[in-house]
Design an enzyme around this catalytic site. Structure first.
Site, PDB file in Angstrom:
ATOM      1  N   TYR A  76     -18.798  78.505  57.371  1.00  9.39           N
ATOM      2  CA  TYR A  76     -19.050  77.137  56.896  1.00  9.39           C
ATOM      3  C   TYR A  76     -18.303  76.107  57.748  1.00  9.39           C
ATOM      4  O   TYR A  76     -18.714  74.961  57.829  1.00  9.39           O
ATOM      5  CB  TYR A  76     -18.584  76.981  55.449  1.00  9.39           C
ATOM      6  CG  TYR A  76     -19.610  77.312  54.399  1.00  9.39           C
ATOM      7  CD1 TYR A  76     -20.298  78.521  54.419  1.00  9.39           C
ATOM      8  CD2 TYR A  76     -19.881  76.424  53.364  1.00  9.39           C
ATOM      9  CE1 TYR A  76     -21.223  78.833  53.436  1.00  9.39           C
ATOM     10  CE2 TYR A  76     -20.809  76.732  52.380  1.00  9.39           C
ATOM     11  CZ  TYR A  76     -21.478  77.934  52.427  1.00  9.39           C
ATOM     12  OH  TYR A  76     -22.390  78.231  51.448  1.00  9.39           O
ATOM     13  N   LYS A  84     -18.565  92.716  56.335  1.00  5.40           N
ATOM     14  CA  LYS A  84     -19.605  93.358  57.150  1.00  5.40           C
ATOM     15  C   LYS A  84     -18.881  93.894  58.382  1.00  5.40           C
ATOM     16  O   LYS A  84     -19.194  93.546  59.534  1.00  5.40           O
ATOM     17  CB  LYS A  84     -20.706  92.334  57.493  1.00  5.40           C
ATOM     18  CG  LYS A  84     -21.935  92.925  58.155  1.00  5.40           C
ATOM     19  CD  LYS A  84     -22.801  93.788  57.229  1.00  5.40           C
ATOM     20  CE  LYS A  84     -23.916  94.441  58.021  1.00  5.40           C
ATOM     21  NZ  LYS A  84     -24.724  95.389  57.206  1.00  5.40           N
ATOM     22  N   ASP A  86     -24.141  94.134  52.252  1.00 11.25           N
ATOM     23  CA  ASP A  86     -25.503  94.533  51.854  1.00 11.25           C
ATOM     24  C   ASP A  86     -25.443  95.524  50.699  1.00 11.25           C
ATOM     25  O   ASP A  86     -26.182  95.423  49.725  1.00 11.25           O
ATOM     26  CB  ASP A  86     -26.294  95.092  53.059  1.00 11.25           C
ATOM     27  CG  ASP A  86     -25.533  96.130  53.874  1.00 11.25           C
ATOM     28  OD1 ASP A  86     -24.305  96.293  53.672  1.00 11.25           O
ATOM     29  OD2 ASP A  86     -26.167  96.779  54.725  1.00 11.25           O
ATOM     30  N   ASP A  93     -20.644  82.760  48.474  1.00 17.30           N
ATOM     31  CA  ASP A  93     -21.687  81.831  48.028  1.00 17.30           C
ATOM     32  C   ASP A  93     -22.891  82.630  47.539  1.00 17.30           C
ATOM     33  O   ASP A  93     -23.421  82.393  46.448  1.00 17.30           O
ATOM     34  CB  ASP A  93     -22.087  80.921  49.201  1.00 17.30           C
ATOM     35  CG  ASP A  93     -23.187  79.945  48.820  1.00 17.30           C
ATOM     36  OD1 ASP A  93     -23.095  79.351  47.730  1.00 17.30           O
ATOM     37  OD2 ASP A  93     -24.139  79.793  49.616  1.00 17.30           O
ATOM     38  N   ASP A 119     -24.085  83.624  43.331  1.00 15.14           N
ATOM     39  CA  ASP A 119     -25.397  83.276  42.756  1.00 15.14           C
ATOM     40  C   ASP A 119     -26.066  84.529  42.198  1.00 15.14           C
ATOM     41  O   ASP A 119     -26.652  84.519  41.115  1.00 15.14           O
ATOM     42  CB  ASP A 119     -26.329  82.660  43.814  1.00 15.14           C
ATOM     43  CG  ASP A 119     -26.283  81.135  43.829  1.00 15.14           C
ATOM     44  OD1 ASP A 119     -25.194  80.579  43.576  1.00 15.14           O
ATOM     45  OD2 ASP A 119     -27.322  80.510  44.101  1.00 15.14           O
TER      46      ASP A 119
HETATM   47  C1  IPM Z   1     -21.881  76.298  46.042  1.00 10.13           C
HETATM   48  C2  IPM Z   1     -22.986  75.522  46.716  1.00 10.13           C
HETATM   49  C3  IPM Z   1     -22.443  74.812  47.943  1.00 10.13           C
HETATM   50  C4  IPM Z   1     -21.930  75.870  48.897  1.00 10.13           C
HETATM   51  C5  IPM Z   1     -23.442  73.870  48.636  1.00 10.13           C
HETATM   52  C6  IPM Z   1     -23.992  72.824  47.695  1.00 10.13           C
HETATM   53  C7  IPM Z   1     -22.843  73.212  49.841  1.00 10.13           C
HETATM   54  O1  IPM Z   1     -24.046  76.360  47.010  1.00 10.13           O
HETATM   55  O2  IPM Z   1     -20.877  75.684  45.658  1.00 10.13           O
HETATM   56  O3  IPM Z   1     -22.034  77.512  45.882  1.00 10.13           O
HETATM   57  O4  IPM Z   1     -22.703  76.431  49.683  1.00 10.13           O
HETATM   58  O5  IPM Z   1     -20.727  76.149  48.856  1.00 10.13           O
HETATM   59 MG    MG Z   2     -23.863  78.306  46.200  1.00 10.51          MG
END
Ligand code: IPM
Ligand code: MG
Length: 361
Positions: free
Chosen positions: A141, A192, A225, A249, A253
């Site tokens: 990032y 990885k 993975d 990240d 999710d």
């Molecule tokens: C998160 C989001 C952010 C990230 C985005 C909005 C920049 O997806 O906080 O997980 O990638 O960190």
């Molecule tokens: Mg995110």
């Protein structure tokens, strides 16, 4: 007197979910002697619209002058055409970096009341309690060089850099080991290492630190993975997962879906001096302004704020309890609704939680 909260609603559903959360904070002020004050400021697209900058100077100054920051969400199609540094996401990444928030805690706890809302089988998700510790201010990032360039032959090329220094790896691994000591004593470091040198080194540093200072914690390693697969195959094997910015990240999710909705997952981002609390979900422009969003991830983020930054573990417990009671009563926003549930709006959910919280006074 009291504690000071910087409130950054941001974009999309941000203002709605933050409004409901501040109702909860108000109940804590009135009935539970929280003694907090707060001030709002713009971030993300709202920052750009108000001040031409997704992280206006005044917002950063307010954040630094507060005991904690509560953030809603940033982003939306309206700002996508802007140059990258002016986009909402750039504001979020800048505030994380400027406050030095290197450790992002993303707990995934499956609530029994929501078992049927998960797309996975109940026996797979029941009892899941995972903490993803995501590195937040380095990795791909932030790595340099980065960009989109035109090659001598006229073809264009986009590129980024994945890099981690020893101290960056040690400080995040330390947080993971310490969190594990307060939980079930297990850390799985996700990398990885079979392909990427940056994470080969990550693994090496984690192993050394573990041997030197944390050998009481059970440490395992997994390629990302495989981790993505194991998270849905057998999520109960995990206690604490520590990983890089981008893997964290993605995996957080994925982990959120074990709970039935990404609208349930809170997070805390902590550095040496500052801390910020935000739901892990985005700004959901498709439902923004419709009073449909699930405010629970933000309300639960406020609970983490009470616990980690405001010294009120007692009130954090109460907020979490009020959320449990609300779920027990079958009250659901649309993202979680199953046949037989009482479907409420975003503000309806906020009211329901406040009502139950008042009942705990
Ligand atoms: C998160 C989001 C952010 C990230 C985005 C909005 C920049 O997806 O906080 O997980 O990638 O960190
Ligand atoms: Mg995110």
């Amino acid at each position: 007197m009291g504690v000071k909260i910087a409130v950054l609603p941001g974009d999309g559903i941000g203002p709605e979910i933050v409004r409901e959360t501040m109702k909860v904070i108000e109940v804590l002020n009135k009935k539970f002697d929280l003694q907090s004050t707060w001030q709002e400021a713009h971030v993300g697209g709202a920052g750009y619209d108000a001040a031409g900058d997704p992280l206006p100077e005044a917002t950063l100054a307010l954040a630094k002058a507060s005991d904690a920051v509560l953030l809603g969400a940033v982003g939306g199609p309206k700002w996508e055409p802007l140059d990258k540094p002016l986009r909402p996401e750039a504001g979020l990444l800048r505030i994380r970096a400027a406050l030095g928030l290197f450790a992002n805690y993303r707990p995934t706890k499956v609530h029994d009341q929501l078992l049927s809302a998960s797309t996975l089988k109940e026996e797979v998700v029941q009892g899941v309690d995972i903490l993803v510790v995501r590195e937040l201010v380095s990795g791909i990032y932030f790595g340099q060089p980065r960009g989109i360039e035109t090659l001598p032959n006229g073809e264009k090329r986009g590129y980024n850099t994945l890099a981690y220094t020893t101290s960056e790896i040690e400080r995040i691994a330390r947080k993971a080991f310490e969190a594990a000591r307060l939980r079930r004593g297990k850390v799985c470091s996700v990398d990885k290492a079979n392909v990427l040198e940056a994470t080969e080194y990550w693994r090496e540093v984690v192993i050394k630190l573990h041997a030197a200072e944390y050998s009481d914690v059970e440490l395992s390693h997994m390629y990302v993975d495989n981790a993505a697969m194991q998270l849905i195959r057998n999520p109960k094997q995990f206690d604490v997962i520590v990983t890089t910015n981008m893997f964290g990240d993605i995996l957080s999710d994925e982990a959120s879906m074990l709970t039935g909705s990404i609208g349930m997952l809170p997070s805390a981002s902590i550095g040496e001096k500052f801390a910020m609390y935000e739901p892990i979900h985005g700004s959901a422009p498709d439902i923004a302004g419709q009073d449909k969003a699930n405010p629970l991830a933000t309300i639960l983020s406020a609970a983490m704020m009470l616990r980690f930054s405001l010294g009120r573990e007692d009130l954090a417990d109460k907020v979490e309890q009020a959320v449990e009671l609300t779920l027990n009563d079958g009250i659901r926003t649309i993202d979680l609704a199953q046949p037989g549930d009482t479907v409420v709006s975003c503000s309806g959910m906020g009211d329901a939680v406040c009502q139950r919280l008042e009942g705990l006074a």
